[in-house]
Each structure stands twice: as C-alpha cells, then as structure tokens.
Design a protein around this motif. Structure first.
Motif, PDB file in Angstrom:
ATOM      1  N   THR A  46     -17.664   4.601  18.903  1.00 33.24           N
ATOM      2  CA  THR A  46     -16.418   5.361  19.042  1.00 33.24           C
ATOM      3  C   THR A  46     -16.192   6.295  17.853  1.00 33.24           C
ATOM      4  O   THR A  46     -15.431   7.251  17.964  1.00 33.24           O
ATOM      5  N   LEU A  47     -16.848   6.020  16.731  1.00 30.13           N
ATOM      6  CA  LEU A  47     -16.673   6.852  15.536  1.00 30.13           C
ATOM      7  C   LEU A  47     -17.681   8.004  15.456  1.00 30.13           C
ATOM      8  O   LEU A  47     -17.622   8.813  14.535  1.00 30.13           O
ATOM      9  N   GLN A  48     -18.613   8.073  16.407  1.00 30.70           N
ATOM     10  CA  GLN A  48     -19.584   9.165  16.392  1.00 30.70           C
ATOM     11  C   GLN A  48     -18.838  10.496  16.412  1.00 30.70           C
ATOM     12  O   GLN A  48     -17.793  10.621  17.050  1.00 30.70           O
ATOM     13  N   ASN A  49     -19.362  11.456  15.687  1.00 28.95           N
ATOM     14  CA  ASN A  49     -18.785  12.796  15.551  1.00 28.95           C
ATOM     15  C   ASN A  49     -17.497  12.816  14.730  1.00 28.95           C
ATOM     16  O   ASN A  49     -16.824  13.839  14.662  1.00 28.95           O
ATOM     17  N   SER A  50     -17.151  11.697  14.107  1.00 28.96           N
ATOM     18  CA  SER A  50     -16.011  11.673  13.195  1.00 28.96           C
ATOM     19  C   SER A  50     -16.384  12.467  11.943  1.00 28.96           C
ATOM     20  O   SER A  50     -17.536  12.491  11.526  1.00 28.96           O
ATOM     21  N   VAL A  70     -27.637  -5.735  14.911  1.00 22.13           N
ATOM     22  CA  VAL A  70     -26.895  -4.489  14.692  1.00 22.13           C
ATOM     23  C   VAL A  70     -27.840  -3.400  14.208  1.00 22.13           C
ATOM     24  O   VAL A  70     -27.827  -2.270  14.705  1.00 22.13           O
ATOM     25  N   LEU A  71     -28.676  -3.746  13.235  1.00 21.90           N
ATOM     26  CA  LEU A  71     -29.616  -2.756  12.693  1.00 21.90           C
ATOM     27  C   LEU A  71     -30.561  -2.243  13.777  1.00 21.90           C
ATOM     28  O   LEU A  71     -30.852  -1.053  13.846  1.00 21.90           O
ATOM     29  N   ASP A  72     -31.013  -3.153  14.647  1.00 21.41           N
ATOM     30  CA  ASP A  72     -31.874  -2.725  15.760  1.00 21.41           C
ATOM     31  C   ASP A  72     -31.075  -1.869  16.750  1.00 21.41           C
ATOM     32  O   ASP A  72     -31.578  -0.880  17.274  1.00 21.41           O
ATOM     33  N   GLY A  73     -29.808  -2.240  16.978  1.00 16.69           N
ATOM     34  CA  GLY A  73     -28.940  -1.487  17.892  1.00 16.69           C
ATOM     35  C   GLY A  73     -28.599  -0.098  17.382  1.00 16.69           C
ATOM     36  O   GLY A  73     -28.291   0.803  18.171  1.00 16.69           O
ATOM     37  N   LEU A  74     -28.666   0.095  16.085  1.00 17.69           N
ATOM     38  CA  LEU A  74     -28.378   1.414  15.505  1.00 17.69           C
ATOM     39  C   LEU A  74     -29.365   2.469  16.002  1.00 17.69           C
ATOM     40  O   LEU A  74     -29.052   3.658  15.996  1.00 17.69           O
ATOM     41  N   GLN A  75     -30.536   2.032  16.432  1.00 14.53           N
ATOM     42  CA  GLN A  75     -31.540   2.974  16.925  1.00 14.53           C
ATOM     43  C   GLN A  75     -31.050   3.688  18.183  1.00 14.53           C
ATOM     44  O   GLN A  75     -31.515   4.781  18.500  1.00 14.53           O
ATOM     45  N   LYS A  76     -30.087   3.078  18.887  1.00 15.33           N
ATOM     46  CA  LYS A  76     -29.544   3.696  20.104  1.00 15.33           C
ATOM     47  C   LYS A  76     -28.396   4.648  19.779  1.00 15.33           C
ATOM     48  O   LYS A  76     -27.884   5.330  20.661  1.00 15.33           O
ATOM     49  N   ASN A  78     -27.027   7.851  17.545  1.00 15.21           N
ATOM     50  CA  ASN A  78     -27.509   8.998  16.780  1.00 15.21           C
ATOM     51  C   ASN A  78     -26.769   9.058  15.442  1.00 15.21           C
ATOM     52  O   ASN A  78     -25.649   9.556  15.371  1.00 15.21           O
ATOM     53  N   LEU A  79     -27.397   8.533  14.403  1.00 15.32           N
ATOM     54  CA  LEU A  79     -26.743   8.498  13.092  1.00 15.32           C
ATOM     55  C   LEU A  79     -26.520   9.898  12.535  1.00 15.32           C
ATOM     56  O   LEU A  79     -25.665  10.101  11.684  1.00 15.32           O
ATOM     57  N   ASP A  80     -27.263  10.874  13.040  1.00 13.74           N
ATOM     58  CA  ASP A  80     -27.053  12.261  12.608  1.00 13.74           C
ATOM     59  C   ASP A  80     -25.724  12.815  13.114  1.00 13.74           C
ATOM     60  O   ASP A  80     -25.266  13.845  12.646  1.00 13.74           O
ATOM     61  N   ASN A  83     -20.940  12.528   9.938  1.00 13.60           N
ATOM     62  CA  ASN A  83     -20.903  13.437   8.803  1.00 13.60           C
ATOM     63  C   ASN A  83     -21.620  12.803   7.611  1.00 13.60           C
ATOM     64  O   ASN A  83     -22.457  13.410   6.972  1.00 13.60           O
ATOM     65  N   LYS A  84     -21.288  11.559   7.332  1.00 14.32           N
ATOM     66  CA  LYS A  84     -21.905  10.802   6.230  1.00 14.32           C
ATOM     67  C   LYS A  84     -21.865   9.338   6.643  1.00 14.32           C
ATOM     68  O   LYS A  84     -20.811   8.824   7.008  1.00 14.32           O
ATOM     69  N   PHE A  85     -23.016   8.667   6.603  1.00 15.37           N
ATOM     70  CA  PHE A  85     -23.114   7.279   7.062  1.00 15.37           C
ATOM     71  C   PHE A  85     -23.778   6.440   5.982  1.00 15.37           C
ATOM     72  O   PHE A  85     -24.838   6.808   5.481  1.00 15.37           O
ATOM     73  N   GLN A  86     -23.123   5.340   5.609  1.00 12.92           N
ATOM     74  CA  GLN A  86     -23.687   4.431   4.608  1.00 12.92           C
ATOM     75  C   GLN A  86     -23.569   3.002   5.125  1.00 12.92           C
ATOM     76  O   GLN A  86     -22.512   2.609   5.618  1.00 12.92           O
ATOM     77  N   LEU A  87     -24.654   2.237   4.976  1.00 12.45           N
ATOM     78  CA  LEU A  87     -24.639   0.854   5.430  1.00 12.45           C
ATOM     79  C   LEU A  87     -25.099  -0.053   4.297  1.00 12.45           C
ATOM     80  O   LEU A  87     -26.104   0.222   3.643  1.00 12.45           O
ATOM     81  N   TYR A  88     -24.324  -1.114   4.086  1.00 14.33           N
ATOM     82  CA  TYR A  88     -24.628  -2.103   3.050  1.00 14.33           C
ATOM     83  C   TYR A  88     -24.686  -3.477   3.697  1.00 14.33           C
ATOM     84  O   TYR A  88     -23.858  -3.808   4.540  1.00 14.33           O
TER      85      TYR A  88
END
Length: 128
Positions: A46-50, A70-76, A78-80, A83-88
């Motif tokens: 839901t936060l995509q394109n934020s 979750v990390l595997d699901g991130l492949q589905k 588009n992290l691009d 605007n800025k994405f950080q995961l810890y």
C-alpha cells in the motif's frame, strides 16, 4: 521529507517500545505496527509510490510469515517504486546462521540485536 517506519514484529511490547523511542526522537515519523510478516508485506504494497522514506524494522522469528518469508516476498514488490527504501533486521536471535543468511540479502542495510538502544534508533532514523 517524511519518514514512515514499519515495525514488523509479533511482540506487541517490542513494537510499542520501538514506536515510543522513535517518537521521542522525532514525533513527525509515521509508525505502522505490523503483527507479522504477512501484514508487513501488505502494508508495503500500500506504500508503493509513496514519496516518504520507508524504513522497515523486521524481526526474523514470527508466526504466519517470518522475516525470511518477508525478504523473499519483497521480490514481488517493485522496490524501485519507493522514493527511498531501507530495511533493517531487528532480532533477538543469537544464531550465527541468521546473521550469515541476512548477508545474502542485499536489501538488508544492517542487522541489529534486540533490544534497540536510543543510539540504534538515531542511527536508523538518520541514515538516508
């Protein structure tokens, strides 16, 4: 620029403590508490394109969908599209294999052990 932090952890106390620590340092940060990885992935979709800076604090060991899922699901996702994405990773795991596995995911910015300190939160909030 606004920041949105997703706290993806099955422990409600941990989520609350982290959220309070974040708000004590910067009350403008928008925090979302996610009870498991499935909720976290849905929130990310839901936060995509934020235009916000999106920061994910991800626990490893959770029911329904764990951190690795979750990390595997991130492949589905588009992290691009962010605007800025950080995961810890934020975990209580002391298993060295978890740290080694985390290194195989380039999206992970850093691996933290619980409990997070004020200094950890400052480092996370200020790294962009």
């Amino acid at each position: 620029m606004n920041k949105t932090v997703l706290i993806v952890d099955d422990d409600p106390i941990i989520r609350l403590i982290i959220q309070n620590m974040i708000h004590n340092l910067d009350s403008s940060v928008n925090c979302h508490q996610c009870v498991n990885g499935e909720v976290g992935l849905t929130a990310l979709e839901t936060l995509q394109n934020s235009t916000d800076i999106i920061v994910v604090l991800l626990d490893i060991n959770m029911p329904v969908l764990n951190g690795w899922g979750v990390l595997d699901g991130l492949q589905k996702i588009n992290l691009d599209s962010f605007n800025k994405f950080q995961l810890y990773i934020v975990t209580s795991s002391i298993d060295e294999s978890d740290k080694i596995t985390a290194q195989s995911y380039p999206v992970i910015k850093k691996f933290y052990h619980k409990p997070l300190t004020k200094q950890d939160i400052e480092e996370i909030l200020n790294s962009h």
